[in-house]
Design a protein around this motif. Structure first.
Motif, mmCIF file in Angstrom:
data_model
loop_
_atom_site.group_PDB
_atom_site.id
_atom_site.type_symbol
_atom_site.label_atom_id
_atom_site.label_comp_id
_atom_site.label_asym_id
_atom_site.label_seq_id
_atom_site.Cartn_x
_atom_site.Cartn_y
_atom_site.Cartn_z
ATOM 1 N N THR A 77 -16.397 -57.455 8.524
ATOM 2 C CA THR A 77 -16.788 -58.838 8.249
ATOM 3 C C THR A 77 -16.010 -59.833 9.112
ATOM 4 O O THR A 77 -16.254 -61.034 9.038
ATOM 5 C CB THR A 77 -16.536 -59.146 6.762
ATOM 6 N N HIS B 68 -14.304 -61.077 13.025
ATOM 7 C CA HIS B 68 -14.885 -61.354 14.347
ATOM 8 C C HIS B 68 -15.077 -60.076 15.161
ATOM 9 O O HIS B 68 -16.136 -59.833 15.729
ATOM 10 C CB HIS B 68 -13.975 -62.301 15.130
ATOM 11 N N LEU B 69 -14.008 -59.255 15.239
ATOM 12 C CA LEU B 69 -14.074 -58.052 16.081
ATOM 13 C C LEU B 69 -15.024 -57.016 15.481
ATOM 14 O O LEU B 69 -15.785 -56.366 16.202
ATOM 15 C CB LEU B 69 -12.673 -57.447 16.236
ATOM 16 N N SER C 199 -7.383 -53.020 12.525
ATOM 17 C CA SER C 199 -6.154 -53.408 11.830
ATOM 18 C C SER C 199 -6.385 -54.625 10.942
ATOM 19 O O SER C 199 -7.169 -55.515 11.280
ATOM 20 C CB SER C 199 -5.059 -53.699 12.858
#
Ligand SMILES: NC(=O)c1ccc[n+]([C@@H]2O[C@H](COP(=O)([O-])OP(=O)(O)OC[C@H]3O[C@@H](n4cnc5c(N)ncnc54)[C@H](OP(=O)(O)O)[C@@H]3O)[C@@H](O)[C@H]2O)c1
Length: 278
Positions: free
Chosen positions: A9, A11-12, A72
């Motif tokens: 959910t 950006h990346l 991460s």
């Protein structure tokens, strides 16, 4: 084939899923995890609401996963426990391959932000799970181009070169690893075209037509500046420490690994600045 993505959910994560879809992975084979899963409802993949604090929920979400893109967590200071939970759940679920997004030179750097990443890399090594480490250098998006035009660019990175790339490049590299074979056991140092913050300011200036300069501050003064604009002291300290480490080369990595995974040149800094200027 099932590919599970944590942090989907964010950006990346969104960009990684978009890249997997663009590479032809059917939406039915992708599971996106997060807390605010409504944010990725438009992607058409299976979504599961999971917190990193809940090992049982993580284990259930990972069960049946051939590959896990372990992005991460973003809660700095809490990630050792959270990532311990993720690795434990991945092991219980018998995930076939874990692809983890780490920090540059995590095993040798003194950059404080990398500490939790190094612990996570060791957890993965100790778990016996087949895994790949993607040591992502800085996102270009860390720099607010509009703010730099209004107020100038400030930092404590000196003449340190920063191998920045837009998130989309890191996301596409992660997707490439997930859809191809032969990566287990590899550690990739990923970064783009490198620049100093003075060069970044000059590029913003060139493209915007507005004078933008870089002001280099001692680490302590940069902490004060960040606190002054509203950042909590611990966040300001970790960001200033990252700049201090960058001044000593912590964020400079060759672009070879990223270009090899992408199979194309990295996105040039000038293109990222043009995009940020709209
Ligand atoms: N290399 C760099 O320059 C750089 C810069 C910033 C961050 N990072 C690292 O790269 C990661 C991805 O970047 P990003 O820009 O995509 O970050 P982001 O947009 O802030 O996304 C963070 C993701 O982590 C999830 N998350 C955080 N804590 C969670 C928890 N306790 N339980 C479940 N999910 C949790 C969020 O889920 P919800 O939103 O659904 O809660 C979200 O999907 C970050 O988390 C951070 O570790 C790297």
């Amino acid at each position: 084939m099932t590919i599970v993505v944590t942090g989907a959910t964010g950006h990346l994560g969104r960009l990684a899923i978009e890249s997997l879809l663009a590479k032809g992975v059917p939406a039915s084979e992708i599971v996106g995890l997060g807390r605010q899963i409504d944010k990725i409802a438009d992607l058409g993949v299976t979504t599961k609401q999971v917190s990193y604090d809940d090992v049982d929920a993580l284990t259930a979400a990972f069960t049946g996963a051939d590959k896990l893109l372990f992005i991460s967590g973003s809660e700095v200071g809490q990630r050792i426990q959270q990532h311990t939970n993720i690795v434990e759940a991945a092991k219980k679920a018998g995930v076939g391959l874990v692809v983890y997004t780490s920090a540059p030179k995590a095993d040798t750097t003194d950059m404080k932000l990398a500490g939790e990443h190094l612990v996570t890399e060791r957890l993965l090594a100790d778990s016996g799970l087949p895994h790949v480490i993607l040591r992502n250098s800085w996102y270009i998006e860390n720099y607010n181009v509009q703010q730099a035009i209004e107020h100038g660019l400030f930092g404590a990175a000196g003449d340190g070169r920063i191998a920045g790339a837009p998130r989309v490049d890191y996301a596409e590299a992660a997707a490439s690893v997930l859809v191809s074979d032969g990566h287990a056991g590899k550690v990739y140092e990923l970064g783009g075209e490198s620049f100093t913050l003075a060069e970044l300011a000059a590029e913003i200036s060139r493209q915007s037509g507005k004078p933008v300069t870089y002001t280099d501050l001692p680490e302590g003064e940069y902490v004060d500046l960040l606190v002054g604009v509203g950042l909590p002291q611990p966040v300001a300290e970790i960001l200033a420490d990252s700049d201090r480490a960058a001044s000593q080369g912590a964020l400079e990595v060759p672009l070879t690994d990223l270009e090899t995974l992408l199979g194309r040149p990295v996105t040039p800094l000038s293109t990222s600045i043009r995009a940020a200027l709209g």
